[in-house]
Write a protein that holds these residues in place. Sequence first.
Motif, mmCIF file in Angstrom:
data_model
loop_
_atom_site.group_PDB
_atom_site.id
_atom_site.type_symbol
_atom_site.label_atom_id
_atom_site.label_comp_id
_atom_site.label_asym_id
_atom_site.label_seq_id
_atom_site.Cartn_x
_atom_site.Cartn_y
_atom_site.Cartn_z
ATOM 1 N N ILE A 97 -12.712 14.470 -4.879
ATOM 2 C CA ILE A 97 -13.946 15.249 -4.812
ATOM 3 C C ILE A 97 -14.712 14.897 -3.541
ATOM 4 C CG2 ILE A 97 -14.147 15.483 -7.321
ATOM 5 C CD1 ILE A 97 -16.303 13.249 -7.214
ATOM 6 N N ILE A 98 -15.494 15.854 -3.062
ATOM 7 C CA ILE A 98 -16.454 15.614 -1.992
ATOM 8 C C ILE A 98 -17.838 15.635 -2.635
ATOM 9 C CG2 ILE A 98 -17.487 16.485 0.139
ATOM 10 C CD1 ILE A 98 -14.760 17.769 0.772
ATOM 11 N N ILE A 99 -18.580 14.566 -2.457
ATOM 12 C CA ILE A 99 -19.878 14.439 -3.114
ATOM 13 C C ILE A 99 -20.959 15.093 -2.256
ATOM 14 C CG2 ILE A 99 -21.601 12.789 -3.945
ATOM 15 C CD1 ILE A 99 -19.058 10.896 -4.365
ATOM 16 N N GLU A 100 -21.695 16.005 -2.901
ATOM 17 C CA GLU A 100 -22.812 16.696 -2.261
ATOM 18 C C GLU A 100 -24.103 16.046 -2.748
ATOM 19 O OE1 GLU A 100 -24.264 21.346 -1.855
ATOM 20 O OE2 GLU A 100 -23.589 20.590 -3.801
ATOM 21 N N LYS A 101 -24.894 15.529 -1.820
ATOM 22 C CA LYS A 101 -26.125 14.826 -2.178
ATOM 23 C C LYS A 101 -27.309 15.463 -1.452
ATOM 24 C CE LYS A 101 -28.071 10.153 -2.358
ATOM 25 N NZ LYS A 101 -27.826 8.718 -2.070
ATOM 26 N N LYS A 102 -28.300 15.886 -2.232
ATOM 27 C CA LYS A 102 -29.466 16.566 -1.666
ATOM 28 C C LYS A 102 -29.065 17.752 -0.790
ATOM 29 C CE LYS A 102 -32.713 12.676 -1.790
ATOM 30 N NZ LYS A 102 -31.964 11.880 -2.750
ATOM 31 N N GLY A 103 -28.029 18.469 -1.238
ATOM 32 C CA GLY A 103 -27.580 19.667 -0.535
ATOM 33 C C GLY A 103 -26.690 19.431 0.664
ATOM 34 N N LEU A 104 -26.373 18.153 0.960
ATOM 35 C CA LEU A 104 -25.548 17.824 2.115
ATOM 36 C C LEU A 104 -24.234 17.183 1.681
ATOM 37 C CD1 LEU A 104 -28.290 16.283 4.452
ATOM 38 C CD2 LEU A 104 -27.320 18.596 4.572
ATOM 39 N N TYR A 110 0.815 -1.210 0.000
ATOM 40 C CA TYR A 110 0.000 0.000 0.000
ATOM 41 C C TYR A 110 0.847 1.258 0.000
ATOM 42 C CZ TYR A 110 -3.383 3.535 1.307
ATOM 43 O OH TYR A 110 -4.162 4.656 1.312
ATOM 44 N N ALA A 111 0.495 2.170 -0.903
ATOM 45 C CA ALA A 111 1.061 3.519 -0.915
ATOM 46 C C ALA A 111 -0.114 4.484 -0.994
ATOM 47 C CB ALA A 111 1.986 3.703 -2.109
ATOM 48 N N PRO A 112 -0.241 5.421 -0.059
ATOM 49 C CA PRO A 112 -1.408 6.314 -0.055
ATOM 50 C C PRO A 112 -1.426 7.258 -1.242
ATOM 51 C CG PRO A 112 0.194 7.002 1.586
ATOM 52 C CD PRO A 112 0.670 5.696 1.053
ATOM 53 N N LYS A 113 -2.621 7.588 -1.670
ATOM 54 C CA LYS A 113 -2.819 8.564 -2.732
ATOM 55 C C LYS A 113 -2.531 9.962 -2.192
ATOM 56 C CE LYS A 113 -6.616 10.369 -5.629
ATOM 57 N NZ LYS A 113 -8.061 10.214 -5.955
ATOM 58 N N GLU A 114 -1.775 10.733 -2.936
ATOM 59 C CA GLU A 114 -1.475 12.111 -2.534
ATOM 60 C C GLU A 114 -2.692 12.987 -2.838
ATOM 61 O OE1 GLU A 114 0.840 15.031 -0.816
ATOM 62 O OE2 GLU A 114 1.381 12.924 -1.053
ATOM 63 N N ILE A 115 -3.216 13.648 -1.824
ATOM 64 C CA ILE A 115 -4.395 14.499 -2.004
ATOM 65 C C ILE A 115 -4.113 15.890 -1.460
ATOM 66 C CG2 ILE A 115 -6.824 14.843 -1.380
ATOM 67 C CD1 ILE A 115 -7.101 11.812 -1.242
ATOM 68 N N ASN A 116 -4.148 16.871 -2.350
ATOM 69 C CA ASN A 116 -3.943 18.266 -1.956
ATOM 70 C C ASN A 116 -5.092 19.169 -2.372
ATOM 71 O OD1 ASN A 116 -1.208 18.122 -0.774
ATOM 72 N ND2 ASN A 116 -0.618 17.486 -2.838
ATOM 73 N N THR A 117 -5.838 18.764 -3.408
ATOM 74 C CA THR A 117 -6.931 19.609 -3.899
ATOM 75 C C THR A 117 -8.241 18.839 -3.895
ATOM 76 O OG1 THR A 117 -6.344 18.977 -6.175
ATOM 77 C CG2 THR A 117 -5.439 21.052 -5.338
ATOM 78 N N LEU A 118 -9.291 19.501 -3.424
ATOM 79 C CA LEU A 118 -10.622 18.903 -3.322
ATOM 80 C C LEU A 118 -11.639 19.817 -3.980
ATOM 81 C CD1 LEU A 118 -10.453 17.982 0.454
ATOM 82 C CD2 LEU A 118 -10.714 16.301 -1.359
ATOM 83 N N ARG A 119 -12.687 19.219 -4.513
ATOM 84 C CA ARG A 119 -13.797 19.990 -5.080
ATOM 85 C C ARG A 119 -15.114 19.353 -4.641
ATOM 86 N NH1 ARG A 119 -13.106 20.234 -10.941
ATOM 87 N NH2 ARG A 119 -11.937 22.130 -10.468
ATOM 88 N N ILE A 120 -16.074 20.178 -4.307
ATOM 89 C CA ILE A 120 -17.417 19.686 -3.992
ATOM 90 C C ILE A 120 -18.192 19.518 -5.290
ATOM 91 C CG2 ILE A 120 -19.589 20.234 -2.850
ATOM 92 C CD1 ILE A 120 -17.918 21.705 -0.726
#
Length: 197
Positions: free
Chosen positions: A116-123, A76-86
């Motif tokens: 990405i961060i998933i927004e579902k029904k406004g949440l 296992y090698a973790p995924k590098e995450i620096n940028t997120l989008r809703i």
Amino acid sequence: MDTASPLLFETIRIENGEVFNLSYHQKRFDQSRKALFDAEEKLALSNLISAAPSRGLYRCRIVYDREIQSIDYFPYAPKEINTLRIVPAEIGYGYKYLQRDSLDSLLRENSDVDEIIIEKKGLLTDTTISNIAFYDGETWYTPANPLLEGTMRAKLIDEGFLKRREMTKEELPRYTQVALINAMIGFKILNHFAIQT
């Protein structure tokens, strides 16, 4: 594979032969088999992963439906995450399905960010690979209605470290830190709190 019998999987962290949070994986495994396949017979995961590597960090992937289909171990090698989008999306992922086309396509459509961060029904719900949590200076909160009830998230809630709350993107300015949560990375606070909305 027919639609009546979807494949599911569990991802378990194994480091230097130590298996992490197995009771939480066992609970989800049992609940999923009973709910989707009406499986009453218990299968003990501890007996099935006894051949785990004894050195290094590995991701153990157990693929199953009513029965175990395969067990594999991957360094296992973790995924590098620096940028997120809703990203708004009305998708369901209530069980840990092996088939992740809807999640993967959302990520491909937003390939200019790491996750990405998933927004579902406004949440706010989850990223494609993890549950999430936000810190307000006193308490860590996780969305009350995630896409998937993660095992590490469940453990941290049981321990009192995480509190559940319905969360919207409009509330993000009240938080100072964001963390990703899953079986492999544990609880990982991101260095940069920059989320595109």
